[in-house]
Design an enzyme around this catalytic site. Structure first.
Site, PDB file in Angstrom:
ATOM      1  N   ARG C  58      41.456  22.189  37.195  1.00  0.00           N
ATOM      2  CA  ARG C  58      42.816  21.697  37.288  1.00  0.00           C
ATOM      3  C   ARG C  58      43.849  22.804  37.342  1.00  0.00           C
ATOM      4  O   ARG C  58      44.802  22.714  38.111  1.00  0.00           O
ATOM      5  CB  ARG C  58      43.106  20.697  36.188  1.00  0.00           C
ATOM      6  N   THR C  59      43.669  23.848  36.573  1.00  0.00           N
ATOM      7  CA  THR C  59      44.681  24.903  36.591  1.00  0.00           C
ATOM      8  C   THR C  59      44.662  25.653  37.915  1.00  0.00           C
ATOM      9  O   THR C  59      45.694  25.903  38.521  1.00  0.00           O
ATOM     10  CB  THR C  59      44.482  25.860  35.397  1.00  0.00           C
ATOM     11  N   LYS C  86      29.322  43.322  39.225  1.00  0.00           N
ATOM     12  CA  LYS C  86      28.859  44.687  39.477  1.00  0.00           C
ATOM     13  C   LYS C  86      29.351  45.652  38.404  1.00  0.00           C
ATOM     14  O   LYS C  86      29.207  46.849  38.537  1.00  0.00           O
ATOM     15  CB  LYS C  86      29.332  45.155  40.856  1.00  0.00           C
ATOM     16  N   ARG C 108      43.211  34.028  34.781  1.00  0.00           N
ATOM     17  CA  ARG C 108      42.625  33.388  33.607  1.00  0.00           C
ATOM     18  C   ARG C 108      41.470  34.261  33.158  1.00  0.00           C
ATOM     19  O   ARG C 108      40.625  34.668  33.972  1.00  0.00           O
ATOM     20  CB  ARG C 108      42.125  31.988  33.936  1.00  0.00           C
ATOM     21  N   HIS C 136      48.606  30.120  26.740  1.00  0.00           N
ATOM     22  CA  HIS C 136      48.449  29.400  28.004  1.00  0.00           C
ATOM     23  C   HIS C 136      49.858  28.918  28.366  1.00  0.00           C
ATOM     24  O   HIS C 136      50.177  27.743  28.310  1.00  0.00           O
ATOM     25  CB  HIS C 136      47.492  28.228  27.812  1.00  0.00           C
TER      26      HIS C 136
END
Lengths: 307, 307, 307
Positions: C58-59, C86, C108, C136
């Site tokens: 959703r974000t 990596k 995020r 957030h």
């Protein structure tokens, strides 16, 4: 001038004129990415498919940004979500994509020659974004662009390429390109990472980093694939880095105005000490910036653009 | 004419007029994908979400290209990166997406009926991109478009659909559609891959490939899911292909001007011999090309477009 | 008015004026998503990179839709396909992306402070889309927008935030924001989910849901992470929900015109009974709709937009 080629498969196939055409075109595109509005309508209505069978952030992102800044529609397909898992052959995947009428397919594949197979099969343009241990032409072109920018040309330059030469498509493509453009190339790496027929490529072969970088104008360090540690190609990261790391001590062997390059991602403290990676010699981030411009140039030229 | 439907959930729900409207609209979109600038502003400012709970290259790519050529904004959500992993119900996922005001949600899901549930829940248009063993209406529409193109219509044609009928949403959607349009359908497959009530769908049921394809105008071979080999649905790929492969020998039983179809990806040498897949009868790549046009037509029609 | 900030890292750093500016700008963007053509040219030629080291539907989708409706080019990078695998450091990833000249990086990350590190390193704007248990901010802003819409302001309101307070960046950001805006905040959760220094944040601390929600104007239920069940933070979902679920019985303790919020995805029957989630008190879907508008506002403001 136009590029008389449908595809960009390797530096081996490119002439000096073609390389210059690509680098000149790329130079003219650099400025777009510095504008307030970083977008030109050049490739509006063109479809670019990024078909990546190996994971890659930077190359895929670089191509995607290049496509979008030229207003192309970009479609990403990664192996993990593709029907490759269903056992389809590459040729069938290619023909299916061809039937959807894209303009360009950018492909990265673990098998050497995969882009060449694709290019023979389909009528659209194919750009090799790295095939196995074979070639990585867009990386070599951005490397050459960076060198030309910083050094004004290639003639008489000594370029040292150091690390796992045998498993590096970056090394291979750069050797083809730099030799063509008139530079002298020296390679260095442990014997287990050096192809046997290396001298046939017209390069100096060394087994000690110090020899290769002495008086070098450019030192290009390759990424060591740390996951090879258990494949008895090298005993340990620590041992590797004690012999083949570029650092404050050995950099003095190179020319005063040496530039240090790396295709990324860097293993800090392994092939490159952090002070070198972030230091004044490093042009690593210029390489990344030039990568977007080179890819814009290639997308433009293979679709018939004129410089 | 307009489509008086919010959603495209299955061929079962479509009338002959609606199918003709979709195919006619798709025909008019084919040409866009052959232009120099493959883009029209028709769906500018519309948001299309591709919500794929099952992996798929070709269907997702086909929808994404279709959306982009109509200038829609396309958003891909795949199960592996979605909050499905966090245990959200499909209904909650749907309502959340609805709240972001997309125009169309294209959904592929392993559960039969998932798109129907979605369509009831949200006010936006839903297009079924394959639900379990139930329906795959966009595939059937592109198949019908291909047949109509090649044969001029459906009346009096014999279509043989062969393979794992029981687990094929492609077979199901095509049977509904082809029967509606006036074609005769014969199916063939091993008993373990044949639904019990197959004859109730108004098709000829055969257990030998040869019987079904005799005098067929169209042979549609289904993909055998090789992973079912260990589920005792069939003993081995080799045995399966010796009985149910279309090849140079048995193709002669069909009409002289037969066309061979396959929804892809093809298992070469299993359900289809390579010479047939690549041979003159094959229209497999026309199917793929028509897929983009059909999906453009559907995106256009469900958002209120007129033919 | 302009936002005098390069980055949006946390609510803690925002002034009341800045929060009001963001919410006012977001209000003005709501209408765009309801138009026939949901697209304005505001951010044409800007590049927004969504760099998600944690999965999120959703974000990421909300940011992608926000970017596209403003005509920005959006690029998604998820950890699973990125060169993080990596072993590249976050700083190197950041600098590499910086060198491609994006305008905004939305990040995020599971590590608290990752966006702050990024913001210090690169010249482009960074928006925190969730960092560990820390902040957030875009979620809190959309929550505040929803509260302001429904209640006309913040002064004198009692907001109860209930659930796993200790592991919730949503709770943390909301507490900072709501306190600044003049609301009174009460939190409730089991002792194992309550940070020790909670009272220092200026909130009422309760260990029973009923106490916190009594006379509340807003009840914000947090998602319980069901995977923590085996980490001895709580004995079982059943026991948790018997004490900390909002349902038909206990909702009566809140104000008559209470609104119920949840950041999603909801665990139905765990922290929220289905009749509450779907009932008249719930503003959960308004939160989602406002999320797109808040993210449009932030993308606009950090690139120099004026309200």
């Amino acid at each position: 001038m136009k590029l008389a080629k449908k595809d960009i498969l390797g530096i081996k196939d490119l002439s000096v004129e073609e390389i210059n055409l690509i680098l000149d075109t790329a130079e003219s595109f650099v400025e777009i990415s510095t504008r307030e509005i970083k977008k030109v309508p050049t490739l509006r209505g063109k479809t670019v498919i990024n078909l990546f069978f190996e994971a890659s952030t930077r190359t895929r992102t670089s191509f995607e940004i290049a496509g979008k800044r030229l207003s192309a529609d970009t479609i990403n397909i990664s192996a993990s979500t593709s029907s490759v898992v269903k056992g389809e052959t590459l040729v069938d995947t290619a023909r299916n994509l061809e039937a959807m009428n894209p303009d360009i397919i950018v492909i990265r594949h673990s098998a050497a020659g995969a882009p060449h197979l694709l290019a023979r099969m389909i009528r659209q343009s194919v750009i090799n974004a790295g095939d196995g241990f074979h070639e990585h032409p867009t990386q070599a072109l951005l490397d050459m662009m960076t060198i030309r920018n910083k050094k004004g040309g290639f003639g008489g330059l000594k370029v040292a390429i150091c690390g796992d030469i045998a498993h590096s498509r970056v090394a291979r493509s750069n050797i083809y390109g730099l030799k063509k453009m008139g530079a002298k190339v020296a390679v260095a790496g442990p014997a287990t990472m050096m192809p046997r027929d290396m001298d046939k490529m017209g390069v100096e072969v060394h087994y000690h980093l110090e020899e290769a970088i002495t008086d070098a104008d450019i030192v290009m360090m390759l990424r060591i694939q740390t996951e090879r540690q258990n494949q008895s190609i090298f005993p340990s990261l620590r041992e590797y880095s004690s012999y083949f790391s570029l650092n404050k001590r050995n950099i003095g062997l190179a020319k005063k105005d040496v530039i240090v390059m790396h295709p990324g991602p860097v293993n800090r403290g392994v092939e490159l000490s952090p002070d070198i990676a972030d230091g004044p010699y490093s042009v690593i981030l210029d390489q990344v910036t030039n990568g977007v411009a080179v890819r814009m140039a290639l997308l433009y030229l293979v679709t018939g653009g004129e410089s």
